[in-house]
Design an enzyme around this catalytic site. Structure first.
Site, short mmCIF file in Angstrom:
data_model
loop_
_atom_site.label_atom_id
_atom_site.label_comp_id
_atom_site.label_asym_id
_atom_site.label_seq_id
_atom_site.Cartn_x
_atom_site.Cartn_y
_atom_site.Cartn_z
N HIS A 1 48.90 44.18 31.57
CA HIS A 1 48.31 43.38 30.56
C HIS A 1 48.04 44.49 29.21
CE1 HIS A 1 44.81 41.56 28.43
NE2 HIS A 1 45.09 40.49 28.89
N ASP B 1 43.50 48.26 36.98
CA ASP B 1 43.09 46.87 36.35
C ASP B 1 42.96 46.00 37.37
OD1 ASP B 1 42.97 44.51 35.25
OD2 ASP B 1 44.27 45.17 33.58
N CYS C 1 49.23 37.87 27.03
CA CYS C 1 48.71 39.38 26.53
C CYS C 1 49.37 40.35 27.41
CB CYS C 1 47.43 39.67 26.81
SG CYS C 1 46.41 38.52 25.78
N LYS D 1 36.07 35.99 34.74
CA LYS D 1 37.37 35.70 35.50
C LYS D 1 36.76 35.21 37.09
CE LYS D 1 40.66 38.09 32.74
NZ LYS D 1 41.34 36.92 31.90
N GLN E 1 42.25 40.44 37.72
CA GLN E 1 42.96 39.52 38.54
C GLN E 1 42.50 39.58 39.97
OE1 GLN E 1 43.62 36.25 37.12
NE2 GLN E 1 44.04 37.33 35.09
C1 LIG Z 1 45.27 41.71 34.37
C2 LIG Z 1 44.29 41.59 33.09
N1 LIG Z 1 43.97 42.60 32.88
C3 LIG Z 1 43.02 42.54 31.71
C4 LIG Z 1 42.45 41.48 31.09
C5 LIG Z 1 41.50 41.60 30.13
O1 LIG Z 1 40.41 40.95 30.40
P1 LIG Z 1 39.02 40.69 29.26
O2 LIG Z 1 39.67 39.98 28.34
O3 LIG Z 1 38.16 40.21 30.08
O4 LIG Z 1 38.76 42.10 28.85
C6 LIG Z 1 43.09 40.24 31.59
C7 LIG Z 1 42.63 38.98 30.97
O5 LIG Z 1 43.31 38.29 30.84
C8 LIG Z 1 43.85 40.36 32.61
O6 LIG Z 1 44.28 39.07 33.30
#
Ligand SMILES: Cc1ncc(COP(=O)(O)O)c(C=O)c1O
Length: 408
Positions: free
Chosen positions: A121, A198, A364, A224, A201
């Site tokens: 992401h 990260d 993203c 999430k 998910q």
């Molecule tokens: C795999 C992953 N990493 C990072 C993020 C970013 O999360 P946040 O917008 O809550 O900081 C997301 C959100 O869509 C995500 O799916």
């Protein structure tokens, strides 16, 4: 299979209609819905305990501080960490920025490499790019295979002594792929690199144990996983957190402030500059209690059931391409697809007219979209409150889209 149909009643928003149809919410990878238990915990905090934390020498502030710190203990237990290894922040994005600006900025230099995957992401790419401008370190990416798994051969060949940090998504928000974090971490550690996971998910959808993963840093977001927006977590191994610089300075994170320098508070407080998201932390604590009552094994087994059903039904639609592993052993509940040459935004609009919320776009993860050779995909993503009827509604909507666009 675990039948969680009964829990839908805990989610008030799912009783709503959208565009004259019952709401079918298939965008939990973007953000999850919230059960009454979480909404009540937040209201209760504001009604009975609201004060700033770690400041007031009065009873109400102590009550607020206790609630905030209890949430930290709950988070720590959920991922098998020590409570001092859990720093609250705004979400995955700010957690990874803290590592990039607090560790990367001070430890990377020209000639060093940051090894990321093409599945990341933007939250696990852009902070490293920003910090690389200052450090001169180079970003290198591990590709995925044709079956949408991480290319382990490429990973091992890229992992040399230049790599100082490896950034891996535990579960891709586009492909659904679950990466073998422990295996990747073992190799990274053997090469002398730190591992930043990260888990935005992963933590909501499966049991995550930071010790079992051997993650050095791990980031996730409350919103999430049934919690409110505005709260996230950075886990870090204690000795690394102690050595890492804070990326943000201000109130609450200091031990002392002189005119031209300061010393930091103990971990994790040195990473929590300013008034923290207090009610949000309490809400996240309630979300974790709710998930723990269901049990993360049941959460995962429901996801396997609903996602396999979705993959099977999507597979019946001609000219529909799924971008992600076919096998549930290494995938989660995010299912990205395209249907013939219908633009994903058009698909999403048609489905929306039937009350069905899916995501369309690059999610993203533009480097991944480029590697898949698609400008955009449609994505349906599932969580504990989804039932097979939601999948059926999606399939009916997709058939309607085929008719509208005259797809053979
Ligand atoms: C795999 C992953 N990493 C990072 C993020 C970013 O999360 P946040 O917008 O809550 O900081 C997301 C959100 O869509 C995500 O799916």
């Amino acid at each position: 299979m675990t039948d969680l149909a009964h829990i839908r009643a805990d989610f008030p928003i799912l009783r709503q209609e959208m565009n004259g149809y019952p709401l079918v919410y298939l965008d939990s990878a973007a953000t999850s819905q919230k059960p009454t238990a979480v909404l009540d915990a937040i209201t209760d905090f504001y009604e009975t305990a609201n004060a700033n934390v770690h400041r007031g020498a009065y009873a109400l502030s102590e009550i607020a501080t206790d609630r905030y710190e209890e949430a930290r203990t709950r988070v720590a237990g959920f991922i098998n960490a020590d409570r001092r290894e859990v720093a609250f922040n705004r979400g995955t994005t700010s957690a990874i920025n803290q590592v990039a600006y607090g560790w990367g900025l001070y430890n990377l230099k020209p000639g060093d490499r940051v090894l990321l995957t093409l599945m990341e992401h933007h939250a696990n790419i852009v902070p490293w790019q920003l910090v690389s401008r200052h450090t001169g370190a180079e970003l290198v990416y591990v590709p995925h295979t044709e079956s949408y798994e991480l290319d382990l051969e490429a990973y091992h060949s890229l992992l040399d002594e230049r790599v100082k940090v490896v950034g891996i998504t535990a579960m891709s928000n586009v492909l659904g792929t679950i990466n073998p974090v422990r295996q990747l971490a073992d190799a990274a550690h053997a090469a002398g690199a730190l591992v930043v996971v990260d888990a935005a998910q992963a933590v909501p959808h499966m049991a995550v144990d930071v010790k079992q993963m051997d993650a050095d840093f791990l980031a996730f977001s409350g919103h999430k996983m049934l919690g409110p927006t505005g709260i996230g977590v950075l886990y870090g191994k204690r000795e690394l957190l102690e050595a890492m610089e804070p990326a943000e300075g201000g109130g609450e994170m200091i031990s002392d402030v002189q005119l031209d320098s300061s010393t930091w508070a103990e971990v994790p407080h040195k990473f929590e500059a300013g008034t923290p998201p207090i009610a949000e932390a309490v809400g996240l604590g309630a979300a974790i209690s709710y998930l723990e009552k269901i049990g993360m094994d049941a959460v995962r087994s429901h996801e396997v059931d609903i996602t396999s059903y979705a993959l099977e039904r999507l597979g019946e639609i001609e000219n529909l391409t799924i971008y992600g592993p076919a096998d549930m052993t290494n995938r989660g509940g995010a299912v990205s697809f395209t249907l013939a040459d219908i633009h994903p935004h058009d698909l999403s609009t048609i489905l929306d007219q039937r009350g069905i919320a899916i995501r369309a776009g690059h999610h993203c993860a533009r480097p991944l979209a480029r590697s898949l050779n698609v400008p955009a995909t449609a994505r349906a993503s599932f969580y504990i409150y989804n039932v097979r009827a939601d999948v059926d509604a999606l399939i009916d909507g997709l058939h309607e889209a085929r008719e509208i666009f005259g797809v053979a």
